[in-house]
Scaffold this active site. Structure first.
Site, PDB file in Angstrom:
ATOM      1  N   CYS A 270       0.808  -1.221   0.000  1.00 49.85           N
ATOM      2  CA  CYS A 270       0.000   0.000   0.000  1.00 49.85           C
ATOM      3  C   CYS A 270       0.841   1.271   0.000  1.00 49.85           C
ATOM      4  O   CYS A 270       0.675   2.149  -0.859  1.00 49.85           O
ATOM      5  CB  CYS A 270      -0.965  -0.013   1.193  1.00 49.85           C
ATOM      6  SG  CYS A 270      -0.169  -0.007   2.826  1.00 49.85           S
ATOM      7  N   HIS A 318      -2.757   0.999   6.649  1.00 48.47           N
ATOM      8  CA  HIS A 318      -3.034   0.956   5.210  1.00 48.47           C
ATOM      9  C   HIS A 318      -3.239   2.371   4.690  1.00 48.47           C
ATOM     10  O   HIS A 318      -3.693   3.258   5.427  1.00 48.47           O
ATOM     11  CB  HIS A 318      -4.288   0.108   4.940  1.00 48.47           C
ATOM     12  CG  HIS A 318      -4.562  -0.106   3.484  1.00 48.47           C
ATOM     13  ND1 HIS A 318      -3.768  -0.895   2.692  1.00 48.47           N
ATOM     14  CD2 HIS A 318      -5.538   0.385   2.676  1.00 48.47           C
ATOM     15  CE1 HIS A 318      -4.253  -0.894   1.456  1.00 48.47           C
ATOM     16  NE2 HIS A 318      -5.313  -0.120   1.415  1.00 48.47           N
ATOM     17  N   HIS A 330      -5.474   1.980  -4.671  1.00 47.97           N
ATOM     18  CA  HIS A 330      -4.634   1.402  -3.611  1.00 47.97           C
ATOM     19  C   HIS A 330      -4.202  -0.011  -3.978  1.00 47.97           C
ATOM     20  O   HIS A 330      -4.774  -0.665  -4.848  1.00 47.97           O
ATOM     21  CB  HIS A 330      -5.373   1.398  -2.267  1.00 47.97           C
ATOM     22  CG  HIS A 330      -6.465   0.367  -2.159  1.00 47.97           C
ATOM     23  ND1 HIS A 330      -6.829  -0.189  -0.956  1.00 47.97           N
ATOM     24  CD2 HIS A 330      -7.267  -0.207  -3.090  1.00 47.97           C
ATOM     25  CE1 HIS A 330      -7.812  -1.054  -1.151  1.00 47.97           C
ATOM     26  NE2 HIS A 330      -8.099  -1.082  -2.428  1.00 47.97           N
TER      27      HIS A 330
END
Length: 354
Positions: A270, A318, A330
């Site tokens: 991420c 994240h 993402h």
């Protein structure tokens, strides 16, 4: 790592494989949809744990690298300071010779050419000249001794301060090494779980795999080259050119596989996707999700602009990049390619602008 799942879609996906059987006049329907939901929840929990450890270890690696650089610099400084001490010691020997010579000269003049003898010569000017000469010798002696003392003290102070700093840096780095070892051990303890998770994902049926990939409700982006909100030709007021271009860079990696600790160009985690996208614009941002959220200008979710980085989950384990229209791009989880999803498909912790 999504929380708002398309449960009805998942039921529809597994419905095609549901078989019914008549047993003692009743119909038995396997609870495959519930099993998929349970599987996804379990894998998400494991993935979040592993992702958090991965981000923490990356941050420690950065800190250790910085500490090593500081330690190297301090070592060089200490070596230079110690060399200065050696030079000062050599100078001290030279200065001491000067001092000894001046003292000997003064002693000889006092013993062999005493003031009394001079006065007895009946020459007052000679007396004055001799007195001035002896005074000059005294002043030269004091100045030489002062220079010697200053040089020695300055060099010693430099060496002492540098050596103390090196000891402190080594202590700090030892602490970091201990933390790194601990976290690395903790991450190793998760490896069997991660391996199990990856094996389970790799062995999913087509329907189950689709449910896993669609857990965050991905949005079709047929052509990433299409101008997105926030691109250079449609950038909102205040959006930087780097942020707008970073969106295009991130979108160019749609479909790329997830990789633990990867920052491109072929696979990403991420924070690695965020880092790589900004790096393509010549802009350096922090490497980890927590640092990325903390490193920029904090912005409200009501004021999001394309290029903003959104942090998700407690602890900011994240991140995703806002691209406009309530969407983020993402790198989600193992087995899920880089994709675009609704920006609120995961629990938001904050947003940051670069």
């Amino acid at each position: 790592m999504g929380k708002h799942r398309a449960t009805s879609r998942r039921y529809a996906l597994v419905a095609s494989s549901v078989a019914t059987a008549v047993v003692a006049g009743t119909i038995v329907v396997p609870a495959q949809a519930d099993e998929v939901d349970d599987l996804i929840q379990e894998m998400e929990a494991i993935s979040q744990q592993a992702g958090a450890k991965n981000e923490a270890v990356k941050q420690l690696e950065i800190e250790i690298e910085q500490a090593q650089g500081k330690l190297d610099a301090l070592g060089s400084e200490a070596a230079a300071a110690n060399a200065a001490v050696q030079d000062a010691n050599k100078s001290q020997t030279g200065f001491q010779g000067d001092v000894d010579g001046i003292a000997a000269s003064k002693y000889r003049n006092v013993q062999n050419d005493s003031l009394v003898t001079t006065m007895e010569s009946g020459n007052p000017q000679t007396v004055i000249d001799r007195a001035a000469y002896l005074g000059a010798i005294s002043r030269n002696t004091e100045r030489t001794l002062g220079e010697l003392q200053d040089a020695t003290l300055t060099a010693a102070d430099r060496a002492n301060a540098a050596n103390i700093a090196v000891v402190e840096a080594e202590f700090y780095r030892n602490q970091l090494d201990a933390k790194y070892t601990k976290l690395d051990q903790e991450r190793s303890s998760l490896e069997s779980q991660v391996t199990d998770m990856e094996q389970r994902i790799d062995s999913l049926s087509e329907e189950q795999r689709r449910a896993w990939e669609e857990k965050d409700n991905p949005i079709e982006v047929p052509n990433p080259a299409i101008e997105m909100p926030g691109s250079s030709t449609d950038a909102p007021a205040g959006a930087s050119a780097a942020a707008s271009s970073a969106v295009s860079a991130a979108l160019s990696k749609l479909g790329s596989p997830y990789g633990w600790g990867a920052a491109g160009p072929d696979a990403f985690d991420c924070s690695g996707l965020m880092y790589w996208a900004y790096q393509q614009q010549g802009k350096s941002i922090p490497r980890t999700s927590q640092a990325q959220l903390a490193g920029g200008q904090s912005v409200s979710t009501s004021d999001l602009q394309p290029g903003d980085i959104i942090g998700y989950y407690p602890g900011v384990t994240h991140v995703g990049m806002y691209i406009g229209n309530g969407q983020v791009v993402h790198a989600s989880d193992y087995g899920i390619p880089v994709q675009v999803v609704p920006y609120d498909s995961m629990p938001i912790q904050g947003a940051s602008r670069y």
